[in-house]
Enzyme design. Structure first.
Site, PDB file in Angstrom:
ATOM      1  N   HIS A 159       0.826  -1.208   0.000  1.00 56.18           N
ATOM      2  CA  HIS A 159       0.000   0.000   0.000  1.00 56.18           C
ATOM      3  C   HIS A 159       0.861   1.259   0.000  1.00 56.18           C
ATOM      4  O   HIS A 159       1.929   1.300   0.597  1.00 56.18           O
ATOM      5  CB  HIS A 159      -0.902   0.033   1.236  1.00 56.18           C
TER       6      HIS A 159
ATOM      7  N   CYS B  97       0.083   2.486  -4.610  1.00 53.70           N
ATOM      8  CA  CYS B  97      -0.675   3.700  -4.934  1.00 53.70           C
ATOM      9  C   CYS B  97       0.161   4.942  -4.654  1.00 53.70           C
ATOM     10  O   CYS B  97       1.033   4.943  -3.781  1.00 53.70           O
ATOM     11  CB  CYS B  97      -1.944   3.760  -4.093  1.00 53.70           C
TER      12      CYS B  97
END
Length: 390
Positions: free
Chosen positions: A200, A256
């Site tokens: 992430h 991301c």
């Protein structure tokens, strides 16, 4: 077929925004986040006694003042944040202690010196609602590519995943930073270094005024809820600054908001074919350059985009889109491919996947791959003629 944003938890069904809000402590100006219904939340912060700052990015650097500490509400970061849960109230993950361990049990030197070294991190967040299912596949895929295609010695590749038996190789914040220090330690001219991360990524407000868009990019270790995220400033100072003349570092980041995760000075605009400046707007000089070496970063998406895990490629399980397309392209061109050619192939593959999906499927499921791989560098170079190599 499913595409799951790395900015959302992996589970088919509810992917609606969470009610997690990022806050700034008025006393120490550090960032934290919490669940709330509405209005402002008041709490003391960690150096000022606050449980909220347990997930702050720089908890150890908090001010010492314990008075008048209010946590004011700040705009939500990005389009969505993780759903946090309290399933592990003591802050441990799978039984690991989040406190810093002694030096990592991995050789800092070898009987003979190798000029190739790599750190590969695959974070699954396996005990959390926002877990990812493709990161282990990604890490194994990258390790195999380094060994077979770029002749990296197996003993010079450090792998951090939640499946490792050695607790010093679990991808905690402490272990990742220690591994990054190991990666660049005593680097010499001719060395080729690789940092790979699958997991992430987030953004947080930039208070140092060293970001053009006003946000710092961050990576999330497995214990980021307790120990905090790893910011682009930390990554830059840890593995970019030490690079000596003749040393080359490649970072491949499948997360991301990872476009400028290394805070490098030049970003390649694929559409226009030119290098753009990423110089900080701050008046005070902020170091973002190497010590003579070259740092290159290939990111899964631009800073304002979200990367995806996908099963669209077939085979076994999930894969990060960037990792799968990157390794696939390198294997298809054993004699080499330019940086421009590598970017072009990945962009084309993403467009092809989205084109092949029916219009009705896209409308009903909203699962298209909406990310543009991005190249950044500490120095400008000719991407159309320079062959990609590690």
């Amino acid at each position: 077929m499913e595409v799951t944003s790395k900015y959302r938890r992996y589970k088919k069904g509810d992917l609606s925004p969470t009610n997690t809000t990022v806050h700034v402590c008025n006393a120490c100006r550090n960032i934290c986040s919490s669940h709330h219904q509405s209005g402002e939340t008041k709490a003391p912060c960690r150096g000022c006694c606050c449980f909220l700052c347990n997930i702050c990015n720089s908890a150890l650097e908090h001010g010492k003042s314990r008075e008048n500490c209010l946590v004011g509400s700040v705009k939500k970061i990005g389009s969505k944040l993780f759903k946090l849960d309290n399933s592990n109230k003591n802050g441990n993950f799978l039984g690991w202690s989040s406190s810093p361990s002694p030096s990592i049990a991995f050789p800092s030197s070898f009987p003979r010196r190798y000029n190739k070294r790599a750190v590969l991190c695959g974070v699954s967040y396996s005990t959390r609602k926002f877990r990812l299912k493709g990161t282990i596949n990604d890490t194994n895929n990258m390790r195999e590519l380094l060994i077979k295609n770029f002749k990296f010695p197996n003993q010079c590749i450090r792998v951090l995943t939640e499946q490792e038996q050695n607790v010093d190789l679990i991808p905690t914040k402490h272990n990742i930073l220690e591994s990054l220090r190991w990666l660049v330690k005593d680097c010499e001219a001719g060395d080729s270094l690789v940092f790979y991360f699958s997991g992430h990524g987030l953004q947080q407000p930039d208070f140092k005024e060293d970001e053009i868009d006003g946000f710092d990019e961050t990576l999330c270790p497995v214990d980021f809820i307790k120990e905090g995220m790893i910011s682009d400033n930390e990554i830059n100072s840890t593995i970019v600054w030490p690079l000596k003349k003749g040393v080359t570092l490649h970072a491949i980041v499948d997360a991301c908001h990872s476009g400028t995760i290394l805070d490098l000075l030049h970003v390649y605009n694929y559409q226009s074919g030119i290098w753009e400046d990423n110089k900080p707007p701050s008046r005070d000089p902020i170091r973002k350059h190497t010590s003579g070496g070259l740092a290159i970063c290939l990111s899964a998406c631009e800073d304002n985009q979200m990367a995806a895990d996908s099963a669209v490629f077939g085979g076994k399980g999930m894969n990060g889109v960037l990792t799968y397309l990157f390794t696939k392209t390198i294997r298809e061109y054993p004699r080499g491919i330019t940086y421009r050619g590598l970017l072009a192939k990945m962009h084309e593959e993403i467009k092809k996947i989205n084109r092949n999906r029916s219009f009705s499927y896209r409308i009903l499921h909203r699962k298209i791959i909406a990310q543009d791989p991005l190249l950044s560098s500490s120095e400008r170079f000719d991407v159309s003629t320079t062959i990609f190599t590690l």
